[in-house]
Motif scaffolding. Structure first.
Motif, PDB file in Angstrom:
ATOM      1  N   SER A   1       0.569   0.141 -11.036  1.00 57.48           N
ATOM      2  CA  SER A   1      -0.402   0.151 -12.122  1.00 57.48           C
ATOM      3  C   SER A   1       0.327  -0.097 -13.441  1.00 57.48           C
ATOM      4  O   SER A   1       1.460   0.337 -13.617  1.00 57.48           O
ATOM      5  CB  SER A   1      -1.110   1.509 -12.168  1.00 57.48           C
ATOM      6  N   GLU A   2      -0.324  -0.803 -14.350  1.00 61.30           N
ATOM      7  CA  GLU A   2       0.279  -1.044 -15.662  1.00 61.30           C
ATOM      8  C   GLU A   2       0.418   0.263 -16.434  1.00 61.30           C
ATOM      9  O   GLU A   2       1.309   0.422 -17.250  1.00 61.30           O
ATOM     10  CB  GLU A   2      -0.572  -2.029 -16.463  1.00 61.30           C
ATOM     11  N   LYS A   3      -0.503   1.174 -16.179  1.00 59.33           N
ATOM     12  CA  LYS A   3      -0.489   2.473 -16.851  1.00 59.33           C
ATOM     13  C   LYS A   3      -0.392   3.573 -15.799  1.00 59.33           C
ATOM     14  O   LYS A   3      -1.280   3.720 -14.976  1.00 59.33           O
ATOM     15  CB  LYS A   3      -1.775   2.674 -17.646  1.00 59.33           C
ATOM     16  N   GLY A   4       0.648   4.329 -15.819  1.00 61.35           N
ATOM     17  CA  GLY A   4       0.752   5.481 -14.939  1.00 61.35           C
ATOM     18  C   GLY A   4       1.210   5.166 -13.535  1.00 61.35           C
ATOM     19  O   GLY A   4       1.778   4.109 -13.260  1.00 61.35           O
ATOM     20  N   PRO A   5       0.935   6.103 -12.622  1.00 58.19           N
ATOM     21  CA  PRO A   5       1.404   5.980 -11.235  1.00 58.19           C
ATOM     22  C   PRO A   5       0.674   4.862 -10.487  1.00 58.19           C
ATOM     23  O   PRO A   5      -0.352   4.371 -10.953  1.00 58.19           O
ATOM     24  CB  PRO A   5       1.066   7.345 -10.634  1.00 58.19           C
ATOM     25  N   PRO A   6       1.202   4.471  -9.315  1.00 56.70           N
ATOM     26  CA  PRO A   6       0.529   3.437  -8.525  1.00 56.70           C
ATOM     27  C   PRO A   6      -0.899   3.853  -8.173  1.00 56.70           C
ATOM     28  O   PRO A   6      -1.195   5.039  -8.021  1.00 56.70           O
ATOM     29  CB  PRO A   6       1.386   3.332  -7.260  1.00 56.70           C
ATOM     30  N   ARG A   7      -1.758   2.867  -8.063  1.00 59.70           N
ATOM     31  CA  ARG A   7      -3.158   3.119  -7.688  1.00 59.70           C
ATOM     32  C   ARG A   7      -3.335   2.937  -6.198  1.00 59.70           C
ATOM     33  O   ARG A   7      -2.711   2.070  -5.587  1.00 59.70           O
ATOM     34  CB  ARG A   7      -4.072   2.118  -8.393  1.00 59.70           C
ATOM     35  N   LYS A   8      -4.223   3.738  -5.646  1.00 61.35           N
ATOM     36  CA  LYS A   8      -4.590   3.567  -4.246  1.00 61.35           C
ATOM     37  C   LYS A   8      -5.716   2.541  -4.186  1.00 61.35           C
ATOM     38  O   LYS A   8      -6.761   2.716  -4.819  1.00 61.35           O
ATOM     39  CB  LYS A   8      -5.092   4.882  -3.644  1.00 61.35           C
ATOM     40  N   VAL A   9      -5.492   1.475  -3.415  1.00 57.51           N
ATOM     41  CA  VAL A   9      -6.523   0.473  -3.207  1.00 57.51           C
ATOM     42  C   VAL A   9      -7.027   0.636  -1.777  1.00 57.51           C
ATOM     43  O   VAL A   9      -6.243   0.646  -0.826  1.00 57.51           O
ATOM     44  CB  VAL A   9      -5.988  -0.958  -3.458  1.00 57.51           C
ATOM     45  N   TYR A  10      -8.334   0.769  -1.649  1.00 54.63           N
ATOM     46  CA  TYR A  10      -8.968   1.057  -0.363  1.00 54.63           C
ATOM     47  C   TYR A  10      -9.589  -0.206   0.213  1.00 54.63           C
ATOM     48  O   TYR A  10     -10.198  -0.992  -0.507  1.00 54.63           O
ATOM     49  CB  TYR A  10     -10.062   2.118  -0.539  1.00 54.63           C
ATOM     50  N   SER A  11      -9.425  -0.381   1.508  1.00 53.95           N
ATOM     51  CA  SER A  11     -10.104  -1.460   2.227  1.00 53.95           C
ATOM     52  C   SER A  11     -10.620  -0.889   3.548  1.00 53.95           C
ATOM     53  O   SER A  11     -10.125   0.131   4.032  1.00 53.95           O
ATOM     54  CB  SER A  11      -9.165  -2.644   2.464  1.00 53.95           C
ATOM     55  N   LEU A  12     -11.595  -1.542   4.085  1.00 47.94           N
ATOM     56  CA  LEU A  12     -12.216  -1.076   5.320  1.00 47.94           C
ATOM     57  C   LEU A  12     -11.259  -1.248   6.498  1.00 47.94           C
ATOM     58  O   LEU A  12     -10.687  -2.328   6.682  1.00 47.94           O
ATOM     59  CB  LEU A  12     -13.483  -1.910   5.557  1.00 47.94           C
ATOM     60  N   SER A  13     -11.061  -0.205   7.276  1.00 45.32           N
ATOM     61  CA  SER A  13     -10.253  -0.291   8.499  1.00 45.32           C
ATOM     62  C   SER A  13     -11.158  -0.765   9.637  1.00 45.32           C
ATOM     63  O   SER A  13     -12.387  -0.837   9.481  1.00 45.32           O
ATOM     64  CB  SER A  13      -9.663   1.075   8.832  1.00 45.32           C
ATOM     65  N   ALA A  14     -10.568  -1.051  10.780  1.00 43.34           N
ATOM     66  CA  ALA A  14     -11.364  -1.445  11.950  1.00 43.34           C
ATOM     67  C   ALA A  14     -12.341  -0.322  12.316  1.00 43.34           C
ATOM     68  O   ALA A  14     -13.513  -0.569  12.622  1.00 43.34           O
ATOM     69  CB  ALA A  14     -10.452  -1.773  13.128  1.00 43.34           C
TER      70      ALA A  14
END
Length: 113
Positions: free
Chosen positions: A68-81
């Protein structure tokens, strides 16, 4: 949003969020923004984050940490099987419920109620 709508959303919000993720991966704030774009304006960001924790624990989403440009890494969510299977089941249940409710409404209307 009325109390009745809030109660209905409790049972369907998981499916709604998974449907949003079926369109494309997103982080929590993006999911909240997409919900608001679709008229779910009263859903708090905290509610979405709590739901994301639950669906992650259930294995319904894959999570990638993105810098992330600001702060800690962001969690990006995607659909699992497993999430896709869950969403398919959600739509089957949703279609059944909406068909039954439409029939009940039609029957009541025809009887003058």
């Amino acid at each position: 949003m009325g109390k009745q709508m809030t109660e209905m959303l409790k049972g369907t919000l998981e499916g709604i969020v998974l449907a949003i993720l079926a369109v494309g991966a997103a982080h929590g704030a993006e999911i909240t923004a997409r919900l608001r774009e679709r008229g779910f304006t009263d859903i708090a960001e905290g509610t979405v984050y709590a739901l994301l924790v639950r669906i992650e624990q259930k294995g319904l989403v894959d999570v990638e940490k993105v810098p992330s440009e600001k702060g800690p890494p962001r969690k990006v969510y995607s659909l699992s099987a497993q999430g896709r299977d869950y969403l398919d089941e959600f739509w089957t249940s949703w279609n059944f419920l909406t068909n039954q409710l439409t029939d009940l409404k039609t029957d009541a209307h025809e009887r003058g109620h």
